[in-house]
Enzyme design. Structure first.
Site, PDB file in Angstrom:
ATOM      1  N   ALA A  24       2.961  -2.793  -1.330  1.00 51.48           N
ATOM      2  CA  ALA A  24       2.770  -1.997  -2.549  1.00 51.48           C
ATOM      3  C   ALA A  24       1.780  -0.858  -2.361  1.00 51.48           C
ATOM      4  O   ALA A  24       1.552  -0.088  -3.295  1.00 51.48           O
ATOM      5  CB  ALA A  24       2.292  -2.905  -3.687  1.00 51.48           C
ATOM      6  N   GLY A  29       7.319   0.724  -2.177  1.00 48.04           N
ATOM      7  CA  GLY A  29       6.575  -0.362  -2.809  1.00 48.04           C
ATOM      8  C   GLY A  29       5.558   0.145  -3.807  1.00 48.04           C
ATOM      9  O   GLY A  29       5.391  -0.431  -4.893  1.00 48.04           O
ATOM     10  N   TYR A 178      16.153  -3.957  13.762  1.00 53.00           N
ATOM     11  CA  TYR A 178      16.023  -3.607  12.348  1.00 53.00           C
ATOM     12  C   TYR A 178      17.292  -3.978  11.576  1.00 53.00           C
ATOM     13  O   TYR A 178      17.224  -4.562  10.490  1.00 53.00           O
ATOM     14  CB  TYR A 178      15.741  -2.112  12.220  1.00 53.00           C
ATOM     15  CG  TYR A 178      15.547  -1.628  10.805  1.00 53.00           C
ATOM     16  CD1 TYR A 178      14.447  -2.026  10.057  1.00 53.00           C
ATOM     17  CD2 TYR A 178      16.464  -0.755  10.207  1.00 53.00           C
ATOM     18  CE1 TYR A 178      14.257  -1.574   8.756  1.00 53.00           C
ATOM     19  CE2 TYR A 178      16.284  -0.297   8.912  1.00 53.00           C
ATOM     20  CZ  TYR A 178      15.183  -0.709   8.192  1.00 53.00           C
ATOM     21  OH  TYR A 178      15.004  -0.271   6.904  1.00 53.00           O
TER      22      TYR A 178
END
Length: 306
Positions: A24, A29, A178
Site C-alpha cells: 500500500a 496499492g 512472473y
C-alpha cells in the site's frame, strides 16, 4: 458484467469496513488504499518499509484528513514476517472485511530466493499471499461478508504455463517466473472460493491492465523506453486508473465469487472495470487442488474454515 462509467467516485460507502492492502505504500496499492479511505474504510497499509508506509499514510491523510489509517510492517518474502504481521492483525480482535493481496515483484533479472528458500517471484507473489490469507482467516471469517481480492496480471493468460517447477530450478526466466506467479494468483482464488463455500467469505481475482508502477523497477530501461514511447499511448493508464479493478472487485455488490475483474477496453489494457473470462489454465479444479496442497506443504499454513 461491465461498468462503463464506474470510477473511484462510484465506490459505495465503506464506513465501518476494515481493509488491509498489501503493497500500500506505492503504485496501485497506494491508490487502492487512498480510495478505500476516501470512501470511509479504516485501512491497514502493509508493506516492507516502515518509513515508506509512514509517508504513504501521511499522503493519504493529507487528502482524507478524517481517514483511519494504520501501518503494518510485512515482508511477503519472509514467512516469519507474514506470521508476525498476521498475529498483529488478529490481536486487534477486529473482523477483517477486505483483504487486498496487491503487492508483488516482477522481472527479477536473475534467480533469487526468499528468506525461506523459495524462488523470489513465486514465493512473494503467490506463497506469501497464500500464507497471509490463511493466517488472517479467523479475522476474515469474523466478518459477515468478507472479500479477498488477489491482484494478478494479464500474463496469467499466457499459454503453456504450468506449476511443475515452481522453484524455477530447471530453467529461470524473469517473465516466466512472473507469469507462473500471476497464474497462481487466479488459481488460488478459484480454489479459495470452493473451500470457503458456505461461509461469508468471497474471493475475487483481478488484473489491473497496463500501467507503469514501482513493480517494473527490474525491467530493463530499453523496454521501459519502448513502452513509454510506443505502447503507453495505445493502452497504458495511470496507477489511479489501474487501481479501479481492485476497487470494483472489493466493493461492487454484484461481483460474484471467483470472478476475474479487469479493464474492459482494448486488449484489457485500460478502460472501465468489468468481469472478463478466466485464463483457461485457471479453470481446472485438479490443477487448483494440487497447487493448494503444494502451497500448504511449502508454507506450513493450513486453512480452517469451520
Amino acid at each position: 458484467m461491465s461498468a462503463s462509467t464506474w470510477a473511484a467516485g462510484s465506490l459505495p460507502s465503506q464506513s465501518g469496513t476494515f481493509a488491509l492492502v498489501t503493497g500500500a505504500n506505492t503504485g496501485i496499492g497506494f491508490h487502492t488504499a487512498l480510495e478505500l479511505a476516501r470512501a470511509g474504510a479504516a485501512v491497514l497499509l502493509a508493506g516492507r518499509s516502515t518509513s515508506s508506509l509512514a509517508e504513504a499514510a501521511a499522503a493519504i491523510a493529507g487528502e482524507v484528513p478524517a481517514a483511519e489509517l494504520t501501518t503494518l510492517q510485512l515482508d511477503l518474502a519472509d514467512l516469519a514476517s507474514v506470521a508476525a504481521a498476521a498475529e498483529q492483525v488478529l490481536s486487534l480482535g477486529r473482523p477483517l472485511d477486505l483483504l487486498i493481496n496487491n503487492a508483488g515483484v516482477m522481472a527479477v533479472p536473475e534467480r533469487r530466493t526468499t528468506k525461506d528458500g523459495f524462488e523470489l517471484t513465486f514465493g512473494t507473489n503467490h506463497l506469501g499471499h497464500f500464507a497471509l490469507t490463511g493466517r488472517l482467516l479467523p479475522a476474515l471469517l469474523r466478518s459477515d461478508a468478507s472479500r479477498v481480492v488477489t491482484v494478478s496480471a494479464r500474463v496469467a493468460r499466457s499459454r503453456g504455463t504450468t506449476f511443475d517447477d515452481v522453484a524455477s530450478e530447471r530453467k529461470y526466466t524473469p517473465m516466466g517466473a512472473y507469469t507462473k506467479s500471476k497464474l497462481a494468483n487466479v488459481v488460488f482464488t478459484q480454489e479459495l472460493v470452493r473451500r470457503a463455500h458456505g461461509t461469508g467469505l468471497t474471493a475475487v481475482a483481478v488484473h489491473p491492465g497496463a500501467a507503469m508502477t514501482g513493480i517494473q523497477r527490474h525491467v530493463p530501461r530499453v523496454i521501459k523506453a519502448i513502452v513509454s514511447g510506443v505502447i503507453e499511448p495505445l493502452i497504458m493508464q495511470t496507477p489511479t486508473q489501474a487501481a479501479m479493478p481492485s476497487l470494483f472487485a472489493a466493493t461492487h455488490p454484484a461481483v460474484p465469487a471467483g470472478a476475474f475483474v479487469a479493464p474492459t477496453g482494448r486488449m484489457e489494457g485500460r478502460g472501465a472495470p468489468g468481469i472478463v473470462p478466466l485464463p483457461p489454465a485457471a479453470a481446472d479444479p485438479a490443477t487448483a487442488k494440487d497447487l493448494w496442497e503444494l502451497s500448504e506443504r511449502l508454507t506450513h499454513v493450513s486453512y480452517a474454515f469451520r
